[in-house]
Enzyme design. Sequence first.
Site, short mmCIF file in Angstrom:
data_model
loop_
_atom_site.label_atom_id
_atom_site.label_comp_id
_atom_site.label_asym_id
_atom_site.label_seq_id
_atom_site.Cartn_x
_atom_site.Cartn_y
_atom_site.Cartn_z
N HIS A 38 4.09 4.40 12.77
CA HIS A 38 4.33 4.28 11.32
C HIS A 38 5.44 5.26 10.99
O HIS A 38 5.25 6.47 11.07
CB HIS A 38 3.03 4.64 10.59
CG HIS A 38 3.14 4.71 9.10
ND1 HIS A 38 2.79 3.65 8.28
CD2 HIS A 38 3.58 5.69 8.27
CE1 HIS A 38 2.99 4.00 7.02
NE2 HIS A 38 3.47 5.22 6.99
N ASN A 67 9.36 4.07 3.81
CA ASN A 67 9.13 3.57 5.17
C ASN A 67 10.41 2.96 5.74
O ASN A 67 11.34 2.63 5.01
CB ASN A 67 8.06 2.47 5.13
CG ASN A 67 6.68 3.01 4.85
OD1 ASN A 67 5.94 3.35 5.76
ND2 ASN A 67 6.31 3.10 3.58
N ARG A 89 0.85 -1.21 0.00
CA ARG A 89 0.00 0.00 0.00
C ARG A 89 0.88 1.25 0.00
O ARG A 89 1.17 1.80 -1.05
CB ARG A 89 -0.94 -0.03 1.22
CG ARG A 89 -2.08 0.97 1.14
CD ARG A 89 -1.77 2.34 1.69
NE ARG A 89 -1.35 2.29 3.10
CZ ARG A 89 -0.80 3.32 3.72
NH1 ARG A 89 -0.64 4.48 3.09
NH2 ARG A 89 -0.40 3.21 4.98
N ASP A 90 1.36 1.66 1.16
CA ASP A 90 2.23 2.83 1.25
C ASP A 90 3.42 2.68 0.29
O ASP A 90 3.85 3.63 -0.36
CB ASP A 90 2.72 2.98 2.70
CG ASP A 90 3.41 4.30 2.98
OD1 ASP A 90 4.12 4.80 2.11
OD2 ASP A 90 3.24 4.82 4.10
N CYS A 140 4.56 9.55 0.31
CA CYS A 140 3.19 10.07 0.22
C CYS A 140 3.10 11.01 -0.97
O CYS A 140 3.87 11.97 -1.07
CB CYS A 140 2.82 10.80 1.51
SG CYS A 140 1.23 11.65 1.42
N HIS A 191 8.78 6.71 8.63
CA HIS A 191 9.53 6.80 7.36
C HIS A 191 10.98 7.16 7.68
O HIS A 191 11.25 7.80 8.70
CB HIS A 191 8.89 7.84 6.44
CG HIS A 191 7.64 7.35 5.78
ND1 HIS A 191 7.54 7.10 4.43
CD2 HIS A 191 6.44 7.02 6.31
CE1 HIS A 191 6.33 6.66 4.14
NE2 HIS A 191 5.63 6.61 5.27
#
Lengths: 311, 311
Positions: free
Chosen positions: B212, B254, B15-16, B245, B214
Amino acid sequence: MVREPDIHICEVAARDGLQNLDVFVPTEAKCALIDAIAAAGVREIDAGSFVPPKVVPQFADVDVVMAHALSHQDKRIGALVPNFKGAERAIAAGVNSIYFVISASETHNRANVRRTVDEQVEAFRAVRAAIDARPAAERPQLMGAISTSFGCSLEGDISEAAVCNLARRFAEAGADEIGLADTVGYATPTLVRQIVSAVRCEVGPDVTLRLHLHDTLGAGLANAVAGLEAGIRRFDAAVSGLGGCPFAPGARGNIVTEDLVFMLERMGLSTGIDLDRLMQTREILARHIAAKHLTGHLHEAGIPKVLRRAA
Amino acid sequence: MVREPDIHICEVAARDGLQNLDVFVPTEAKCALIDAIAAAGVREIDAGSFVPPKVVPQFADVDVVMAHALSHQDKRIGALVPNFKGAERAIAAGVNSIYFVISASETHNRANVRRTVDEQVEAFRAVRAAIDARPAAERPQLMGAISTSFGCSLEGDISEAAVCNLARRFAEAGADEIGLADTVGYATPTLVRQIVSAVRCEVGPDVTLRLHLHDTLGAGLANAVAGLEAGIRRFDAAVSGLGGCPFAPGARGNIVTEDLVFMLERMGLSTGIDLDRLMQTREILARHIAAKHLTGHLHEAGIPKVLRRAA
């Protein structure tokens, strides 16, 4: 009066950073690198190793580079030495600090300096005596650097006892400072806390401890923070993450000075280093060193302007 | 009985990890990636976003990918949603977890979901109601994810109050879990400790918190360790450090799952993840994604065999 920074960083790109490269970095470039590091406000600069040129050709010009580095009279200029002969050369050159290296791993010690740990401790005692024979004003600081303090790519895990024993022997033999080196980058935050605390107990509160970290497995800055929490205030680091050990297979670059400085300053800890100026060392390196050796998150992402701290 | 691992890792590469790429990763490759992640023992997999394909074309195939991911019935399969419509689609798809995202930065919130924070909190309440209207067995978990919890590339520093207010509103509106997201990677260990502790005080001990991170500036794993010390046991991470993003300029990948798992396991914390198998995801990614997007110290250095922990 200038306030001492909270964290003391020794820039090792001109020594550890170059020793594993397969290209010879020209003498002028080494001097330009040292000048740029000095201009950025770094207070301690590791400027080379006094090793036989046959063993590490990169330092064939160490006498010239060291003399140039020592022209920065407000800096602490250091040299790594693997043996008594190297220490004699370093003393004669007038360095401010000698980093004498012994490995906690017997196997790595033999690979690195071709001697047993016991023989190497004897040599360290001889260096101490040679320094003490000089007039007080001409005595360099003597650091005992413990390689493979957090693991060895030849032996694997290294026992806490092996590191503590060597630290005690260094302290007993008169080391002004003890460096704990993660030569191959196998440390974790837990291990850093454990080993730093154990060594601190072993040598008592009066010996200055320093942490030398490589970022082989991604935990480099996490290990630095763990060291900070365990009371360490002196760190080695290399601009652009240069570094590696010719005699320790698998070793990767040092923790990246730029990334370390940015993190520490954003954590509210002063380093006395001007990050913009420090970033300029990249240009000097890029002229002589292949891009694959030059790392650093800040170089990749840019300094986030929205977060800049006031000078 | 299988023991729960000490640390719960949610793999977000599918996803990310994909949302910011300029290439469309074929549906079969996305499914193969999810299968490989599942085979490595990861228990929670973020498998896509229910967003309009016009906004993020990468997730045009999210229904197909999500149906495939949900065939792994022993895994927790999640989806990010930016609005009520996305949540309706996610519920209809039968996902196990919905990550509803609101930014602590008003500017980033508008850029990301084209709504004010207040409007977005209203939408979250509507999602909660829609979930609660379902039979108990069909209700997905609902996570409130707070973007830019540690800084914003548009607004700069984000106040602790902004993050805590949003956390409280999420908790009051019935979030099952709250995620603190360092969307652009500006956190430091100090800031992680501060924000996690403040949010914990704000929402009380019963709300599960997740981190979460990065790794924009190199402190990614240092921030994870700070989170660990502040009590966090759930982390998002992406294999090969994928991520970013589309609506947060400057955001990088990430934290790297492989590096995180290796560090945690060497620290004595179990993750339930088979590192050799996890490393195999690289091959799948390398077939479709440019090498510059694939990072990871462990991939570069190799898994140090001398340090392998017993399985």
